[in-house]
Design a protein around this motif. Structure first.
Motif: not given
Length: 427
Positions: A321-322, A326-327, A335-337, A349-352
């Motif tokens: 769902n990244l 991101e949008q 914060p967006v979870i 970690a890469e997603a953050i």
């Protein structure tokens, strides 16, 4: 950047409203099927959450609590509909706090996404649109019922706060009642709660306002929202529509948003993975046992085709769902979870680090390894989820647990090691 440095972002603090958590790996909601038939918390449910708290999980979002008995999805679903539920809910909050975790109660109403005999009342929705997955035909909620529902939701939130929960999450995704109000396909009303985007959002804004009045400023209010309704050939919401909904909610005091995807009627974009064991388990051990005989028969005849098609349409990938999250991250200050198939620390970690989300939330990988946060912190490898989805096929029929034979064996051995380590440290 070293792998250790990349992972360190996972243990940076995150502030959500008046609450700060020490890590960005969150336990997302999972339907537990562990309460009593009347919605009271059991020892089994408390023990289920104690494992996540023992592991140092910074924020635990519970499976959904119903705010009205008519809003149950399945049997053995916990309720926050009356004050007599508060003592049991307090046990959940206390066990989380004993180990240093925060706990957030997810609140929901099933609307049309209900499987009989989970609800004793007639199913309701924004409009009388049948659910093609469950076969349920709801009736349209009356205005007086909407007002009662809003007040009941706010009272449920206040009960959670009184029980010691640190936050609440409004479930407005995955096709549940509030999602049904937001989506044009399921909301065909011609009154103040239907038609325009503003009207379809009205019930959610009413709830946010009513909850805030009950719990006060500073108490965190989160929402679970779709990144896409995933309803091809139907009037579902797309990411820009949903981002705008989140932006309006942020302006009205929302503290964080968790991004998911789909309705029940969408198929399985919400739980991407391998479906080779899913349909057999659903029919033989899950809620499929309660399906009408005709539906059971057709599913048994077509289960091989259904599994092959599902495997092709919804394969597993980490952070699926990244692209949606991101949008939201670009448009919001809160914060967006992101939930969706996370299992390894590098992908998290890469997603953050890349700014696609502020935190990740996890269900299946934590069912396989409830000590996942501890293992990531120690750079240890625990039991690895195979995303066979058999755990989810049991929902509503028996307590949620890992059902992959190899992982079950690994999990049992891991829990025994952790207990010995704990007792050794205590000694």
């Amino acid at each position: 950047m070293t792998e250790t440095a990349k992972r360190s972002v996972l243990f940076d603090p995150l502030t959500i409203g008046g609450m700060t958590i020490p890590s960005r790996i969150i336990k997302t909601a999972t339907t537990e099927t562990m309460s009593t038939e009347d919605g009271f918390v059991t020892d089994e449910l408390v023990a289920f959450y104690e494992l996540y708290a023992e592991a140092g999980t910074p924020l635990i979002i519970t499976g959904n609590f119903y705010t009205q008995r008519s809003g149950r999805v399945y049997n053995r679903m916990p309720g926050a509909d009356h004050d007599d539920k508060i003592p049991g809910m307090k046990r959940m909050a206390d066990i989380a706090h004993r180990h240093g975790s925060k706990i957030c109660a997810q609140l929901s109403h099933a609307g049309r996404q209900v499987f009989q005999p989970a609800t004793l009342d007639d199913p309701v929705s924004a409009s009388a649109v049948s659910d093609k997955f469950s076969g349920i035909k709801p009736r349209e909620m009356r205005i007086d019922e909407i007002r009662s529902f809003v007040e009941g939701f706010a009272r449920a939130a206040e009960r959670c706060q009184r029980a010691g929960f640190d936050a609440i999450q409004i479930h407005a995704s995955q096709g549940y009642l509030l999602s049904q109000f937001l989506t044009p396909y399921t909301n065909r009303r011609q009154d103040a709660y239907g038609g325009s985007a503003e009207n379809r959002l009205r019930i959610l804004l009413d709830i946010l306002k009513a909850v805030r009045e009950r719990v006060g400023e500073g108490f965190p209010i989160l929402i679970k929202l779709n990144g896409d309704d995933a309803l091809p050939l139907r009037k579902g919401l797309k990411t820009p529509d949903l981002v705008e909904i989140a932006r309006v909610l942020e302006d009205h005091g929302l503290d964080a948003v968790e991004i998911s995807v789909g309705h029940y009627e969408s198929g399985f974009p919400t739980i991407r993975g391998n479906f080779n064991r899913f349909f057999d388990t659903l029919l033989n051990e899950g809620i499929g046992q309660e399906y009408p005989r005709g539906k059971q028969r057709s599913m048994r005849l077509s289960k091989g085709i259904l599994a092959a098609l599902s495997n092709r349409l919804w394969p597993h990938s980490e952070g699926f769902n990244l692209g949606y999250a991101e949008q939201f991250k670009r448009a919001l200050k809160i914060p967006v979870i992101c939930v969706g198939g996370f299992t390894g620390p590098d992908a998290m970690a890469e997603a953050i680090n890349t700014g696609q989300c502020d935190a990740v939330s996890i269900a299946r990988a934590m069912i396989a390894d409830p000590y996942l946060v501890r293992h990531i912190r120690r750079q240890e490898i625990g039991p690895q989820c195979r995303f066979c989805n058999a755990c989810l096929a049991h929902v509503g029929a028996r307590a949620v647990d890992c059902s992959h034979p190899e992982v079950v064996t690994e999990r049992a051995a891991m829990l025994e090691r952790e207990r010995k380590r704990c007792f050794g440290n205590a000694a």
